[in-house]
Design a protein around this motif. Structure first.
Motif, PDB file in Angstrom:
ATOM      1  N   ARG A 293       0.836  -1.212   0.000  1.00 27.88           N
ATOM      2  CA  ARG A 293       0.000   0.000   0.000  1.00 27.88           C
ATOM      3  C   ARG A 293       0.867   1.257   0.000  1.00 27.88           C
ATOM      4  O   ARG A 293       0.552   2.242  -0.670  1.00 27.88           O
TER       5      ARG A 293
ATOM      6  N   ARG B 231       2.096   1.856  -3.506  1.00 30.22           N
ATOM      7  CA  ARG B 231       1.036   2.363  -4.387  1.00 30.22           C
ATOM      8  C   ARG B 231       0.832   3.868  -4.157  1.00 30.22           C
ATOM      9  O   ARG B 231       0.605   4.636  -5.087  1.00 30.22           O
ATOM     10  N   GLU B 232       0.954   4.242  -2.884  1.00 29.03           N
ATOM     11  CA  GLU B 232       0.800   5.650  -2.528  1.00 29.03           C
ATOM     12  C   GLU B 232       1.934   6.490  -3.141  1.00 29.03           C
ATOM     13  O   GLU B 232       1.699   7.587  -3.653  1.00 29.03           O
TER      14      GLU B 232
ATOM     15  N   ARG C 158       1.240   7.040  -6.751  1.00 33.35           N
ATOM     16  CA  ARG C 158       0.098   7.945  -6.951  1.00 33.35           C
ATOM     17  C   ARG C 158       0.498   9.409  -6.736  1.00 33.35           C
ATOM     18  O   ARG C 158       0.200  10.254  -7.571  1.00 33.35           O
TER      19      ARG C 158
ATOM     20  N   TYR D 176       7.183   9.696   2.151  1.00 38.95           N
ATOM     21  CA  TYR D 176       6.476   8.521   1.603  1.00 38.95           C
ATOM     22  C   TYR D 176       7.459   7.364   1.408  1.00 38.95           C
ATOM     23  O   TYR D 176       7.152   6.212   1.688  1.00 38.95           O
TER      24      TYR D 176
END
Ligand SMILES: Cc1cc2nc3c(=O)[nH]c(=O)nc-3n(C[C@H](O)[C@H](O)[C@H](O)COP(=O)(O)OP(=O)(O)OC[C@H]3O[C@@H](n4cnc5c(N)ncnc54)[C@H](O)[C@@H]3O)c2cc1C
Length: 413
Positions: A339, A342-343, A346, A371
């Motif tokens: 996750r 994926r962040e 994005r 991140y």
């Protein structure tokens, strides 16, 4: 049609099958025999993609190759699909471009010209080209070989721009980049990135791993579609080439290809190349092929199952894939990492666009770092720490520690 359905219909020569590699005739690792160090540096890995496409032309099996090379126009994009119709043009299109391209114009430009071609592309491009040929009978007659390139994920153009800016070439001054500069005597993974400015023409270089976003595991600027890909080895291609990321090959700075053949003619051309000593190839098992792309498989199979489950849980549309949605496909720590990655993908697009607008690279670096740090916290297992120590050169002390522990254990036994 999904990859399995296309392969079943088109790759009838390849009777063996493995869930990681797809259909295959043979699997190997090797490289072309290089004439000079310049030759080694001119290709991405073992240079077999270029060698094979040139052979297809020499044998008169195709008139040309539809492949990605440097754009001829001085404007953007830097790289694009183009048509190579001589060995020299194929040679000029060597090297991986981690850069988005589309083949619509190239296909349109050759359609109906009476010539035959080999198409070179990453898995989704090969599948798309196969499907175009299913629909279009003219192209179906013309595109006679599909040559795959293993893919981890595709990047947006911001990947090239962000790395170039970090080596001192801002987007407004960027002429071109080299994503894979080999360094003699180092591990093949330790390649460099280079960027050339329009005005100075000087190539500025840095170790890719030292740049923010240089690690593929962070997936900065990954295209959204890649979050739904489950095809690592271009399973619909007649042959696929990648990097043999296995310890015994990584040591060799020249680079080593992994090769999977699915077409008898191509398999024969490669075997003839070995017999003529033009190329070297060792046999590999499907399991070795899979472990050469271990991180890729974690991202595309376990990761995909989790992402699909997350989409369903959030009420979002998701495509139907060969992997079933499953939030338990990985341990909780890995799910958190999937996750976090994926962040990163994005947010990276917007953060970089804002940095370009404000003319400040620091803005992007400062904002993306938290991140990445979050992702890395999940990536850091005790075992991976030991591995890092080994990579940093603590090999001898590592073996000493293991030796002592073994002695203590055997003394107790
Ligand atoms: C986006 C991307 C991601 C990749 N991820 C992985 C990975 O995770 N693991 C792995 O093992 N290998 C990966 N590769 C493949 C790897 O970088 C090498 O291309 C491959 O090992 C072939 O090496 P070579 O020396 O035979 O290629 P070369 O002889 O240097 O030839 C490279 C060929 O690739 C073509 N090409 C270059 N850029 C593109 C592009 N954007 N789209 C389609 N074709 C292109 C060129 O036209 C040329 O025909 C990736 C490649 C790309 C483009």
């Amino acid at each position: 049609m999904n990859e399995d359905q296309i392969a079943d219909a088109k790759l009838v020569d390849a009777s063996q099958h493995d869930s990681a590699t797809g259909r295959y005739i043979s699997i190997g690792a090797g490289r072309r025999k290089f004439a000079s160090d310049e030759d080694v540096k001119g290709v991405t890995s073992g240079g077999l993609t270029t060698w094979l496409t040139q052979e297809l032309m020499t044998h008169g099996l195709v008139d040309g190759v539809i492949q990605v090379g440097e754009s001829q126009d001085s404007g953007r994009p830097m790289f694009s699909y183009q048509i190579s119709e001589s060995a020299e043009e194929v040679r000029a299109a060597r090297k991986s471009r981690y850069y988005p391209v589309n083949f619509a114009d190239s296909m349109a430009s050759v359609r109906g010209n009476g010539k035959t071609y080999a198409f070179v592309g990453v898995p989704c491009q090969v599948r798309a080209a196969r499907l175009v040929c299913e629909e279009d009978v003219v192209l179906r007659e013309q595109i006679v070989y599909f040559v795959g390139i293993v893919c981890g994920h595709m990047k947006s153009a911001a990947y090239a721009e962000s790395l170039a800016w970090q080596v001192g070439v801002p987007p407004s001054e960027l002429d071109t980049v080299d994503f894979r500069i080999k360094r003699q005597g180092t591990n093949a993974r330790e390649y460099q990135f280079g960027a050339k400015a329009v005005r100075s023409g000087e190539m500025r270089v840095a170790d890719t791993g030292s740049l923010v976003g240089g690690s593929w595991g962070h997936a900065v600027f990954q295209l959204g579609a890649c979050d739904y890909c489950d095809d690592i080895f271009a399973e619909t291609a007649d042959v696929v080439f990648g990097d043999a990321w296995l310890q015994q090959y990584e040591r060799d700075w020249r680079g080593t290809n992994i090769v999977i053949t699915r077409n008898l003619e191509i398999d024969r051309i490669l075997k003839d190349g070995v017999a003529r000593s033009e190329i070297e190839l060792d046999g590999l098992t499907p399991a070795q092929a899979a472990s050469s792309q271990a991180g890729n498989f974690r991202h595309r199979r376990q990761g995909l199952a989790v992402r699909l489950a997350d989409d369903l849980a959030a009420g979002r549309w998701a495509p139907r894939k060969r992997v079933a949605p499953d939030v338990n496909a990985a341990p909780p720590r890995r799910v958190a990492l999937i996750r976090a990655r994926r962040e990163i993908s994005r947010v990276s697009h917007d953060l970089f666009a804002q940095a370009v607008d404000s003319g400040s690279l620091a803005l992007y670096i400062e904002r993306i770092r938290p991140y990445i740090a979050r992702h890395d916290r999940y990536a850091r297992s005790p075992w991976s720490k030991l591995r890092t120590l080994r990579q940093l050169g603590f090999r001898r002390s590592f073996s000493r520690i293991v030796g002592r522990v073994a002695k203590m254990v055997s003394a107790r036994v």
